[in-house]
Design a protein around this motif. Structure first.
Motif, PDB file in Angstrom:
ATOM      1  N   LYS A 211       0.816  -1.209   0.000  1.00  0.00           N
ATOM      2  CA  LYS A 211       0.000   0.000   0.000  1.00  0.00           C
ATOM      3  C   LYS A 211       0.855   1.267   0.000  1.00  0.00           C
ATOM      4  O   LYS A 211       0.455   2.292  -0.556  1.00  0.00           O
ATOM      5  N   ALA A 212       2.027   1.196   0.609  1.00  0.00           N
ATOM      6  CA  ALA A 212       2.874   2.385   0.723  1.00  0.00           C
ATOM      7  C   ALA A 212       3.805   2.584  -0.460  1.00  0.00           C
ATOM      8  O   ALA A 212       4.330   3.679  -0.657  1.00  0.00           O
ATOM      9  N   SER A 213       4.044   1.539  -1.259  1.00  0.00           N
ATOM     10  CA  SER A 213       5.027   1.607  -2.336  1.00  0.00           C
ATOM     11  C   SER A 213       4.343   1.525  -3.696  1.00  0.00           C
ATOM     12  O   SER A 213       3.622   0.550  -3.984  1.00  0.00           O
ATOM     13  N   GLU A 214       4.574   2.513  -4.541  1.00  0.00           N
ATOM     14  CA  GLU A 214       4.035   2.507  -5.899  1.00  0.00           C
ATOM     15  C   GLU A 214       4.695   1.411  -6.731  1.00  0.00           C
ATOM     16  O   GLU A 214       4.039   0.786  -7.583  1.00  0.00           O
ATOM     17  N   GLN A 215       5.979   1.154  -6.492  1.00  0.00           N
ATOM     18  CA  GLN A 215       6.677   0.101  -7.242  1.00  0.00           C
ATOM     19  C   GLN A 215       6.067  -1.273  -6.972  1.00  0.00           C
ATOM     20  O   GLN A 215       5.925  -2.085  -7.886  1.00  0.00           O
ATOM     21  N   VAL A 216       5.719  -1.547  -5.722  1.00  0.00           N
ATOM     22  CA  VAL A 216       5.112  -2.837  -5.388  1.00  0.00           C
ATOM     23  C   VAL A 216       3.778  -2.990  -6.109  1.00  0.00           C
ATOM     24  O   VAL A 216       3.469  -4.059  -6.657  1.00  0.00           O
ATOM     25  N   ARG A 217       2.990  -1.952  -6.138  1.00  0.00           N
ATOM     26  CA  ARG A 217       1.692  -2.024  -6.823  1.00  0.00           C
ATOM     27  C   ARG A 217       1.876  -2.227  -8.327  1.00  0.00           C
ATOM     28  O   ARG A 217       1.097  -2.940  -8.961  1.00  0.00           O
ATOM     29  N   ARG A 327      12.189 -10.132 -16.891  1.00  0.00           N
ATOM     30  CA  ARG A 327      12.518  -9.145 -17.920  1.00  0.00           C
ATOM     31  C   ARG A 327      11.480  -8.020 -17.975  1.00  0.00           C
ATOM     32  O   ARG A 327      11.824  -6.852 -18.170  1.00  0.00           O
ATOM     33  N   ILE A 328      10.209  -8.388 -17.801  1.00  0.00           N
ATOM     34  CA  ILE A 328       9.157  -7.364 -17.806  1.00  0.00           C
ATOM     35  C   ILE A 328       9.326  -6.437 -16.608  1.00  0.00           C
ATOM     36  O   ILE A 328       9.151  -5.214 -16.728  1.00  0.00           O
ATOM     37  N   LEU A 329       9.670  -7.006 -15.455  1.00  0.00           N
ATOM     38  CA  LEU A 329       9.895  -6.179 -14.266  1.00  0.00           C
ATOM     39  C   LEU A 329      11.013  -5.175 -14.516  1.00  0.00           C
ATOM     40  O   LEU A 329      10.913  -4.004 -14.118  1.00  0.00           O
ATOM     41  N   TRP A 330      12.076  -5.631 -15.157  1.00  0.00           N
ATOM     42  CA  TRP A 330      13.171  -4.699 -15.460  1.00  0.00           C
ATOM     43  C   TRP A 330      12.681  -3.586 -16.381  1.00  0.00           C
ATOM     44  O   TRP A 330      12.993  -2.404 -16.177  1.00  0.00           O
ATOM     45  N   ALA A 331      11.914  -3.943 -17.418  1.00  0.00           N
ATOM     46  CA  ALA A 331      11.428  -2.938 -18.363  1.00  0.00           C
ATOM     47  C   ALA A 331      10.495  -1.945 -17.680  1.00  0.00           C
ATOM     48  O   ALA A 331      10.530  -0.740 -17.974  1.00  0.00           O
ATOM     49  N   VAL A 332       9.659  -2.422 -16.768  1.00  0.00           N
ATOM     50  CA  VAL A 332       8.708  -1.543 -16.090  1.00  0.00           C
ATOM     51  C   VAL A 332       9.436  -0.528 -15.217  1.00  0.00           C
ATOM     52  O   VAL A 332       9.122   0.668 -15.231  1.00  0.00           O
ATOM     53  N   PHE A 333      10.436  -0.997 -14.466  1.00  0.00           N
ATOM     54  CA  PHE A 333      11.083  -0.114 -13.492  1.00  0.00           C
ATOM     55  C   PHE A 333      12.270   0.648 -14.073  1.00  0.00           C
ATOM     56  O   PHE A 333      12.511   1.795 -13.698  1.00  0.00           O
TER      57      PHE A 333
END
Length: 358
Positions: A211-217, A327-333
């Motif tokens: 809830k506190a982290s935008e990256q986690v969401r 790989r998708i996680l890397w591209a997103v962040f």
């Protein structure tokens, strides 16, 4: 001390061994320091001096302390240090390890471990405790089953089935269990309930992190990435830009095949299983649920996973999907792009021009 340009540090609980060299790579000093004297010695180092340590339980703590002093703190994985110990495996001691760390840090292509922040390590503590409670709970359940089986009391394999039937079994006077056995089972059952409570507290902390982290969401939007996996990814990696591309991130997680190639002939084997085993396990477990239910969905990733499963088997499809998610996680962040389950990748225009010219 002003001549020192690079320091290798072998960390320990009470005594810390240091090995320092000058700009020409010649030894300036090598000595053992008490733990409470280490920072006082580091204060005398010139600003920006490279101080390298081997990855250990206290490496990130010391790394943060050294960065605050204006030093260039680096952490090296243990497997990258061993080849630089001149004495080999038979000559392992603190002094030789410090010298090997100092030499390994001088290599221009050396891969260093990013120093984690206090917030990252705090969240990872919750994940480590949760894994410990989960393993202990499984052992407790198996212990209860084994004790019951000694007296001919057997239940279904499901933990929920055992949870519902255990109180009645302890109260049942028709079985062979004595009063001493019933008391022992009661203690084990209370321990099981206590572990469940601890697991619930950890899950609440992880949910609060989401809830506190935008990256986690953002990470939770991927197929096969739940709250626990998303929280673990963000807490473990931190800055995804430390990897130059998505393939490097997948290799760092150990999701790429081993290579035994020579003479232009490529021989690929099983995945390397390098990197963080906890994070890799979470990604693979999440991919299993997606591959097993891919036939129920119609998005491009599910269709790709289903076709790969039919062609290569479900185990290879699971690992491939875990690697794709990494790989998708890397591209997103790293690129700051939102996840789109219906995205279809295309080759860059430059690559297409090269293919046409060829």
């Amino acid at each position: 001390m002003n001549e020192i340009t690079r320091v290798g540090v072998d960390l320990a609980k009470s005594v810390i061994q240091v090995y320092a060299v000058n700009g020409a790579g010649l030894r300036v000093t090598g000595r053992a320091l008490r733990r409470d004297k280490f920072l006082a010695w580091c204060v005398q180092l010139p600003a920006g001096c490279l101080v390298a340590m081997e990855a250990s339980s206290s490496a990130h703590h010391w790394g943060r302390k050294l960065l605050a002093l204006g030093l260039d703190a680096r952490i090296i994985a243990a497997q990258h240090v061993l080849p630089y110990r001149l004495q080999g495996r038979s000559g392992k001691n603190d002094a030789n390890d410090a010298a090997a760390i100092c030499e390994a840090a001088s290599r221009p292509q050396m891969h260093f471990v990013p120093i984690k922040s206090v917030e990252q390590q705090s969240m990872l503590c919750i994940h480590r405790l949760r894994e410990g409670f989960k393993a202990e709970r499984t052992a407790c359940i198996n212990r209860i089953r084994g004790l019951l089986a000694e007296f001919g009391v057997v239940f279904a394999q499901s933990p929920e089935a055992l949870r519902q039937a255990l109180p009645d079994a302890m109260e049942d006077a028709t079985n062979e269990m004595s009063g001493m056995v019933r008391q022992a089972l009661q203690m084990a059952y209370e321990h099981w309930q206590e572990l469940d409570a601890h697991m619930h507290q950890c899950d609440e902390r992880i949910a609060a992190h989401g809830k506190a982290s935008e990256q986690v969401r953002q990470a939770e939007q991927l197929l096969g990435v739940g709250p626990v996996t998303a929280s673990a990814v963000v807490a473990t990696v931190g800055d995804f830009k430390q990897f130059k591309n998505a393939a490097q991130f997948g290799a760092w997680l150990g999701l790429t095949p081993r290579q035994n190639s020579s003479g232009g002939k490529n021989n690929l084997g099983r995945i390397t299983k390098r990197g963080d085993s906890y994070l890799r396990t979470l990604l693979i477990q999440g991919a299993k649920s997606i591959v097993l239910t891919a036939h129920k969905r119609d998005d491009p990733i599910s269709r790709w996973a289903q076709a790969l499963r039919e062609r290569s088997g479900w185990q290879k499809a699971v690992v491939a999907l875990a690697n794709k998610n990494a790989r998708i996680l890397w591209a997103v962040f790293a690129r700051g792009r939102a996840f789109d389950a219906h995205h279809v990748s295309t080759k860059p225009a430059g690559a297409i021009a090269v293919v046409i010219a060829a």
